[in-house]
Write a protein that holds these residues in place. Structure first.
Motif: not given
Length: 292
Positions: A112-133
């Protein structure tokens, strides 16, 4: 007409074996450059291939996450991260009463927490690309069987976080998808079975009297469940679909067992599910425990 993905990156955690490894290969075959999270040099050597670049990532290690962010930000070809697949995980099975608290914490840190940490760290890139999790949950994220309290607890929580995240990000064009596998022929399940056997050995005599038969039934059931499950490659096809279709569903199941049980969990009462779970375990109980 095929679409080129030459300028797109996908990151998949937990690619050393099983579904993660198969998913990395499937997406690489579709033309994506896949950053494949691994935890050892041997796993990196095994994962490396055409369009698959291993990166060291323990999802509980902030330094590893920082290095992943730097790798994506400084991509030598200027490629954009378009998909994050949170797949890393461990399986720990034991009754609530007997599972040491540090094992509870470890399960939640990784699943759980590991996935949240990775998601928080990579979300700026996904906002830029309008990507997907894509978050890899489990049938255990919908139905908590005996001895699966820690594992199911983390997966239930991941489902809730995914729902919140999906609703938060919808207006920003970032999609969030959950994949719920049932029985899949992976090494992680085998490791979980071995850990379960060790937990039985470490129980006190009183705990073993209370739960030894149940644990043996769970081990027997999990062994059969896994043997009858889908291959990691078939699971990877579902994950790749969730990662790439233009308009994904909020959730996908993997295997008939997951599809059936997630429906039953919505339709049946808790007491009925209790009886169904007990009936499914009964054939796997040791004879002495079953007749007690």
């Amino acid at each position: 007409m095929t679409t080129s993905h030459d300028n797109e990156l996908v990151f998949v955690s937990g690619t050393s074996t099983g579904m993660g490894s198969a998913t990395a290969r499937e997406l690489a075959d579709r033309g994506y450059h896949v950053l494949a999270g691994v935890r050892s040099q041997a796993d990196a050597d095994a994962a490396r291939g055409p369009r698959i670049e291993p990166v060291f990532l323990d999802v509980t290690n902030p330094e590893h996450i920082d290095a992943l962010v730097a790798r994506i930000a400084d991509d030598p070809q200027g490629r954009k991260l378009v998909t994050l697949i949170n797949n890393a995980g461990i399986a720990v099975n034991a009754p609530v009463e007997t599972l040491p608290l540090e094992q509870w914490r470890r399960q939640f840190e990784v699943n759980l927490f590991g996935h949240i940490a990775v998601t928080q760290a990579l979300l700026p890139f996904l906002h830029e690309s309008r990507g997907r999790i894509v978050n890899i949950s489990s049938l255990g994220g919908k139905v908590a069987m005996p001895t699966y309290g820690a594992y199911a607890g983390a997966k239930f929580a991941l489902e809730a976080v995914s729902d919140a995240l999906r609703r938060e990000l919808a207006q920003h064009g970032v999609r969030v998808v959950v994949v719920e596998p049932g029985g899949v022929q992976t090494e992680m399940t085998g490791h979980g079975i071995e850990r379960a056997r060790q937990f039985v050995a470490d129980m006190t005599p009183t705990q073993r009297q209370r739960y030894g038969g149940l644990m043996q039934a769970i081990i027997n059931q999990a062994t059969e469940f896994t043997a009858q499950g889908v291959t990691a490659e078939k699971a990877a096809l579902v994950i790749a679909k969730a990662a790439t279709v233009p308009k994904p569903r909020a959730r996908y199941t993997v295997g008939r067992d997951a599809a059936l049980m997630t429906r039953l969990a919505r339709l049946l009462t808790d007491r009925t599910l209790d009886r169904l779970a007990a009936a499914n375990l009964r054939p796997h109980m040791p004879k002495a425990a079953a007749s007690a």
